[in-house]
Design a protein around this motif. Sequence first.
Motif, mmCIF file in Angstrom:
data_model
loop_
_atom_site.group_PDB
_atom_site.id
_atom_site.type_symbol
_atom_site.label_atom_id
_atom_site.label_comp_id
_atom_site.label_asym_id
_atom_site.label_seq_id
_atom_site.Cartn_x
_atom_site.Cartn_y
_atom_site.Cartn_z
ATOM 1 N N ASP A 57 -50.518 -13.576 -35.487
ATOM 2 C CA ASP A 57 -51.271 -13.474 -34.650
ATOM 3 C C ASP A 57 -51.774 -12.205 -34.095
ATOM 4 N N SER A 58 -52.062 -11.471 -34.960
ATOM 5 C CA SER A 58 -52.528 -9.977 -34.673
ATOM 6 C C SER A 58 -53.796 -10.018 -33.979
ATOM 7 N N PRO A 59 -54.078 -9.071 -32.910
ATOM 8 C CA PRO A 59 -55.559 -9.350 -32.335
ATOM 9 C C PRO A 59 -56.661 -9.185 -33.352
ATOM 10 N N GLN A 60 -56.608 -8.427 -34.401
ATOM 11 C CA GLN A 60 -57.825 -8.601 -35.102
ATOM 12 C C GLN A 60 -58.243 -9.797 -35.696
ATOM 13 N N ARG A 95 -53.003 -13.926 -24.019
ATOM 14 C CA ARG A 95 -51.697 -13.923 -23.835
ATOM 15 C C ARG A 95 -51.115 -12.560 -24.541
ATOM 16 N N GLN A 96 -51.846 -11.801 -25.300
ATOM 17 C CA GLN A 96 -51.448 -10.583 -25.489
ATOM 18 C C GLN A 96 -51.911 -9.465 -24.482
ATOM 19 N N LYS A 97 -51.095 -8.635 -23.854
ATOM 20 C CA LYS A 97 -51.561 -7.672 -22.992
ATOM 21 C C LYS A 97 -52.481 -6.847 -23.474
ATOM 22 N N ARG A 119 -55.968 -8.908 -23.994
ATOM 23 C CA ARG A 119 -56.210 -9.959 -23.246
ATOM 24 C C ARG A 119 -58.086 -9.886 -22.649
ATOM 25 N N PHE A 120 -58.277 -8.504 -22.572
ATOM 26 C CA PHE A 120 -59.903 -8.721 -22.394
ATOM 27 C C PHE A 120 -60.740 -9.244 -23.355
ATOM 28 N N LEU A 121 -60.409 -9.108 -24.727
ATOM 29 C CA LEU A 121 -61.299 -9.619 -25.897
ATOM 30 C C LEU A 121 -61.166 -11.144 -25.709
ATOM 31 N N GLY A 122 -59.739 -11.810 -25.431
ATOM 32 C CA GLY A 122 -59.912 -13.129 -25.213
ATOM 33 C C GLY A 122 -60.794 -13.726 -24.311
ATOM 34 N N LEU A 123 -60.647 -13.086 -22.945
ATOM 35 C CA LEU A 123 -61.514 -13.457 -21.739
ATOM 36 C C LEU A 123 -63.166 -13.364 -22.079
#
Length: 427
Positions: free
Chosen positions: A116-119, A146-148, A151-155
């Motif tokens: 679960d890497s951000p990319q 859930r990744q600090k 987080r903005f990308l997920g939101l």
Amino acid sequence: MRRVFLFLIVAIAFIAGAWLLASVPGRVNATVGSFEFETSAPVAILAVILLVLAVIILLRVITGLARIPRSGAGWRRRQRVRAGEAAVTRVLVALAAGDQAGARKQARRARQLLGDSPQVLLLLAEASRLAGREDEANEAFRSLTRQKDARFLGLRGLLRQAIDRRDWAEALTIANQAEAVRPGTTWLRQQRAELALQTENWSEALDLIGQDARRTVYYTAAADAEPNPVRALGYAKQAWKEDPTFPPAVLAYARRLRVDGNERRARACVTDAWRRAPHPDLAEFILAQEPDKASRYEAAKLLTQRNETNPESRLLLARTALEAGFVSDARNQIEAVRAEGFNQRRVYLLLAEIEEQERGDTEGGRLAQRDALRLAAGADPDPRWQCASCHADHVTWQPKCSSCGGVATLRWVSEVGSSRTVPAIVS
């Protein structure tokens, strides 16, 4: 040549070392248990050197054997990373080619290989969203939150999903969370402004939106929605300043001036707006305070005196004159409007009323009324508020179309002769 030179140096050093070792005098005696050894000093020194070398070699062999499992795991890990990176590349290629199903498949494989890497999560979310799997995209976006650092990308992804399904309450909550993570982001400010418009929070929309051609509408809506009379008057005044010819803005300001007891100022604003761009709603505001029909007619003449040849002015004078009993005056205004090519339904409906009052229940009166009603049936539609997006008609002006939800899309549509459209606002 250099290799020969180095070989000679090493050979000389080796011979010199052997000569020095052989020249060491003495003997060495060693007793181990019942065994006793005796040898010359050079041999003993050589034996110690060989023993040390043997120990070093043995340690190296043992260390190498111990590293075999770790080296195998590292090799497998490197293989997984290479395979994962190849899957990421294939995701990008599939997205560029429009292959949503292939992109989703490769993105899921990349997640299996790289974790679960951000990319990877972002690629998986986008590929799933484009493939119509909103549930998978939602799960990937929530994993990002859930990744600090991500987080903005997920939101952002969750906000876009909420907006797409028009869940404004959820979208507003997510937008506030995103604002807490990265305050002042330009994109987020625009999204919050749009959400404020959709939730009809006009005051917040005005705070968030910069230069916008629709600000007149926002100020007008804010004035109507604001419970505080002082703030409502401020919004209404600003709306009137933005566009003193926009009827809803003019009326919003005039109504609050009237409530504050400033009737003279209210009438002046409406009269000036009528001079620039007549509108039936403006006339209703002026006539609403008149006690009788004769006073309404006089007020109408006062309102239209600086723009009396405009079709709206003539129709207003005809209607109020007819109500006051001045039938001939009403007929004169209607005939003047018809002579100018004004061919709307309300003209002929007024004409039918004139015929009824002037001729009464006679054969000629009934024929004249029938002719007027027949002309009304084939005339141009009366002006009305119409949404520029969905073309739904509205009886009264609204800041937001109740049919399609478009903000600031209502226009005052007037079809005169050749279906001419006069926009009241430009959105």
